[in-house]
Design an enzyme around this catalytic site. Structure first.
Site, PDB file in Angstrom:
ATOM      1  N   ASP A   1      -2.212  -5.564   1.066  1.00 62.33           N
ATOM      2  CA  ASP A   1      -1.815  -4.150   1.888  1.00 62.33           C
ATOM      3  C   ASP A   1      -0.277  -4.136   1.423  1.00 62.33           C
ATOM      4  OD1 ASP A   1      -3.724  -2.203   1.458  1.00 62.33           O
ATOM      5  OD2 ASP A   1      -4.835  -3.672   2.829  1.00 62.33           O
TER       6      ASP A   1
ATOM      7  N   GLU B   1       1.099  -0.799  -0.422  1.00 59.85           N
ATOM      8  CA  GLU B   1       0.480  -0.331  -0.225  1.00 59.85           C
ATOM      9  C   GLU B   1       1.104   1.436   0.419  1.00 59.85           C
ATOM     10  OE1 GLU B   1      -3.785   2.515   1.298  1.00 59.85           O
ATOM     11  OE2 GLU B   1      -2.860   0.570  -0.242  1.00 59.85           O
TER      12      GLU B   1
END
Length: 252
Positions: A108, A80
């Site tokens: 992420d 992310e």
């Protein structure tokens, strides 16, 4: 809301959020709630990664900043916060190196200890509802899901919370602080409710409010995770300029 975000979050997180919204053609001047949500999600991802390393025995250890052991392998790979092209490059590299199944959607983080991708969620609603939405979208048992709320609740795949209790408490405390600071400024209701958000947008278009009072207990320290990302997208001069301007508020 935009003023609050720029006061409350590290400027490097703010710029990453700006880049993400620009990449998807979104206007942060209009979608201020999304701007706040992206910054919050980024910070939680970085806090999730902070201070966690793997030693020579393959064990997960927590090491504070400036510790000489900080050269140990980072437990989490941060996906992310990168542009989509770079993010998929990182994911492909991880899959080729570890043999992990390539996820359908960008996760992420990647956990090198548990050998799994992680999807982090931060919700203003009930954690179990948001968890089910994430699970139905991802449809993969190979991506671990961990959801946090602004009320201190959390939910994770098979009740496996990955991090130690103290690390998770740091994240929960930060989220609760963000909620309180929003509430103090009359922003929380519009952040939670789309109807209230529309009212707030109309109000903001009529008169731009000067920023008021700085948020309490905001860390000026750069996250170790951000230090890793920093060289990829920001030169040192620009970083210094951002840090120098951090939390400056226009005088009345």
């Amino acid at each position: 809301m935009e003023d609050f975000v720029r006061q409350c979050f590290n400027p490097m997180i703010v710029e990453l959020a700006e880049k993400a919204m620009k990449e998807y053609g979104e206007d942060l001047k209009i979608e201020t709630n999304k701007f706040a949500a992206i910054c919050t999600h980024l910070e939680v991802c970085f806090m999730y990664s902070d201070f966690h390393f793997i030693n020579e025995q393959g064990e997960s250890i927590v090491v504070e900043l400036d510790d000489p052991n900080a050269l140990l392998k980072h437990r989490f790979e941060i996906i992310e916060g990168r542009d989509r092209t770079m993010a998929w490059t990182v994911v492909n590299s991880i899959c080729n190196t570890t043999g992990a199944e390539k996820p359908k959607f960008l996760p992420d983080l990647y956990d090198y200890k548990e050998n799994r991708f992680i999807e982090i969620g931060v919700t203003r609603r009930e954690v179990h509802i948001y968890y089910l939405e994430k699970a139905n979208k991802i449809k993969s048992e190979n991506t671990h899901i961990h959801i946090f709320s602004f009320t201190g609740e959390e939910m994770a795949t098979k009740a496996d919370y990955t991090l130690d209790e103290e690390s998770r408490a740091r994240i929960k405390t930060r989220l609760f602080t963000i909620r309180q600071e929003m509430a103090n400024r009359g922003l929380w209701d519009s952040f939670v409710s789309p109807k209230e958000a529309k009212k707030q947008l109309k109000k903001n278009l009529k008169s731009q409010e000067l920023c008021v009072g700085l948020p309490t207990k905001v860390s000026h320290r750069t996250s170790p995770a951000l230090r890793i990302l920093e060289p990829m997208w920001m030169d040192s001069n620009r970083t210094a300029a951002l840090r120098a301007s951090f939390l400056k508020c226009p005088k009345k």
